[in-house]
Motif scaffolding. Structure first.
Motif, PDB file in Angstrom:
ATOM      1  N   ALA A 252       0.835  -1.205   0.000  1.00  0.00           N
ATOM      2  CA  ALA A 252       0.000   0.000   0.000  1.00  0.00           C
ATOM      3  C   ALA A 252       0.864   1.248   0.000  1.00  0.00           C
ATOM      4  N   ASP A 253       1.927   1.250   0.796  1.00  0.00           N
ATOM      5  CA  ASP A 253       2.835   2.401   0.809  1.00  0.00           C
ATOM      6  C   ASP A 253       3.459   2.601  -0.565  1.00  0.00           C
TER       7      ASP A 253
ATOM      8  N   ALA B 137      -4.194   3.928  -6.433  1.00  0.00           N
ATOM      9  CA  ALA B 137      -5.059   3.325  -5.426  1.00  0.00           C
ATOM     10  C   ALA B 137      -4.715   1.845  -5.336  1.00  0.00           C
ATOM     11  N   ILE B 138      -5.052   1.222  -4.205  1.00  0.00           N
ATOM     12  CA  ILE B 138      -4.748  -0.200  -4.040  1.00  0.00           C
ATOM     13  C   ILE B 138      -5.989  -0.929  -3.527  1.00  0.00           C
ATOM     14  N   ALA B 139      -6.230  -2.087  -4.110  1.00  0.00           N
ATOM     15  CA  ALA B 139      -7.411  -2.877  -3.766  1.00  0.00           C
ATOM     16  C   ALA B 139      -7.087  -3.961  -2.756  1.00  0.00           C
TER      17      ALA B 139
ATOM     18  N   ALA C 261     -11.240  -7.492   6.180  1.00  0.00           N
ATOM     19  CA  ALA C 261     -11.808  -6.274   5.604  1.00  0.00           C
ATOM     20  C   ALA C 261     -11.943  -5.165   6.631  1.00  0.00           C
ATOM     21  N   GLY C 262     -12.226  -5.501   7.874  1.00  0.00           N
ATOM     22  CA  GLY C 262     -12.375  -4.496   8.919  1.00  0.00           C
ATOM     23  C   GLY C 262     -11.110  -3.726   9.219  1.00  0.00           C
ATOM     24  N   ASP C 263      -9.966  -4.247   8.777  1.00  0.00           N
ATOM     25  CA  ASP C 263      -8.678  -3.585   9.007  1.00  0.00           C
ATOM     26  C   ASP C 263      -8.227  -2.770   7.802  1.00  0.00           C
ATOM     27  N   ARG C 264      -9.118  -2.537   6.838  1.00  0.00           N
ATOM     28  CA  ARG C 264      -8.695  -1.930   5.575  1.00  0.00           C
ATOM     29  C   ARG C 264      -8.027  -0.576   5.783  1.00  0.00           C
ATOM     30  N   GLU C 265      -8.504   0.267   6.696  1.00  0.00           N
ATOM     31  CA  GLU C 265      -7.892   1.585   6.880  1.00  0.00           C
ATOM     32  C   GLU C 265      -6.490   1.456   7.459  1.00  0.00           C
TER      33      GLU C 265
ATOM     34  N   ASN D 185      -4.538  -0.927   7.124  1.00  0.00           N
ATOM     35  CA  ASN D 185      -3.676  -1.539   6.120  1.00  0.00           C
ATOM     36  C   ASN D 185      -3.491  -0.679   4.882  1.00  0.00           C
ATOM     37  N   GLY D 186      -4.191   0.463   4.819  1.00  0.00           N
ATOM     38  CA  GLY D 186      -4.002   1.397   3.710  1.00  0.00           C
ATOM     39  C   GLY D 186      -4.695   1.001   2.429  1.00  0.00           C
ATOM     40  N   LEU D 187      -5.773   0.226   2.513  1.00  0.00           N
ATOM     41  CA  LEU D 187      -6.444  -0.289   1.323  1.00  0.00           C
ATOM     42  C   LEU D 187      -7.639   0.590   0.954  1.00  0.00           C
TER      43      LEU D 187
END
Length: 278
Positions: free
Chosen positions: A183-184, A192-194, A202-206, A208-210
């Motif tokens: 993500a970095d 953008a990164i998917a 999915a709950g950790d997406r922020e 993890n920078g996704l």
């Protein structure tokens, strides 16, 4: 292809004791840094939501009418005038490409044998240590940089969920630490990164920078809601069966980008090519 389907440090006391002139310089530098970060973030755009989508990771071809977003392999060229997502196999080696990684970066079991994703014949990459994650991310990062240089707007790193098939040799923390490196790298390249699949993270997406999600068969497996809870409408759905498409369209057809493709994601004229939408 999937097997199933900065924090700012507080200044030290010594730093706080700088002269007024030094403080002004530091403040100016901080301001410039903030502006630079903001400018960089402004370059990152997300795919349009509820848009016509085509999944072309098995081969590039002219997108059908109505398509606004397309995913292609990182070795292919993007499509002028569309939003282009660049596919990279980030957590596993492509079939037969083990030697391109080196034995030390391939995952081995207790007997010293390389561990494979049997569904696709892909050797798993060893992301269990910081040093190995950084080495693998450096190689994948060159592909990400190429995606940006070639005109893609986003990157889709596949096989985030490898840890679920690794017999406990890789865990979720390893996967998240590695995806953060990607993500970095993507954001540094204004991409953008998917998040690919992996509903349990999915709950950790922020953290993890996704930025958005590309999900295989969430209709079939009743997982679409897990992704919309985390990503809102920034979810692209790929189904591989008529029943999966029907369920996805019934629940999410008015909100998400949804397409059905054949399992081998072939090109038109192949004999097994399928592309359908809601």
């Amino acid at each position: 292809m999937s097997g199933n389907h900065k924090f700012s440090r507080m200044p030290s006391r010594k730093v706080l004791a700088v002269t007024a002139a030094g403080a002004c310089v530091a403040a100016l530098a901080a301001t410039l840094s903030v502006h630079a970060t903001t400018a960089s973030a402004a370059e990152i755009s997300l795919p349009p939501t509820h848009a016509g989508f085509d999944y072309q990771i098995g081969g590039a071809y002219t997108p059908p009418s109505g398509v606004e977003v397309v995913t292609r392999d990182h070795t292919a060229s993007p499509v002028d005038g569309l939003y282009n997502i660049c596919y990279v196999n980030a957590f596993q080696a492509q079939p037969g490409a083990e030697s391109e990684w080196g034995s030390n970066l391939l995952l081995h079991d207790g007997d010293g044998e390389v561990v494979y994703d049997d569904a696709w014949g892909e050797a798993m990459l060893d992301i269990t240590t910081e040093a190995k994650r950084e080495s693998i991310a450096a190689k994948v990062g060159t592909w990400i940089d190429d995606c940006a240089a070639n005109g893609f707007q986003a990157v889709e790193p596949d096989n985030y969920d490898t840890f679920t098939r690794a017999d406990g040799l890789i865990d979720a923390a390893d996967a998240e630490a590695f995806i953060q490196l990607l993500a970095d790298r993507a954001h540094s390249a204004d991409l953008a990164i998917a998040q690919k699949n992996t509903a349990e993270l999915a709950g950790d997406r922020e953290a993890n920078g996704l930025d958005f999600a590309v999900v295989e068969e969430c209709g079939r497996y009743d997982e679409c809601g897990d992704f919309t809870d985390a990503f809102g409408d920034d979810v692209i759905v790929v189904e591989y069966s008529a029943s999966g498409l029907k369920k996805a369209c019934a629940g999410w057809g008015d909100e998400l980008s949804i397409v059905r493709r054949d399992e081998d994601v072939t090109t038109p004229g192949s004999g097994s090519y399928v592309r359908k939408t809601c």
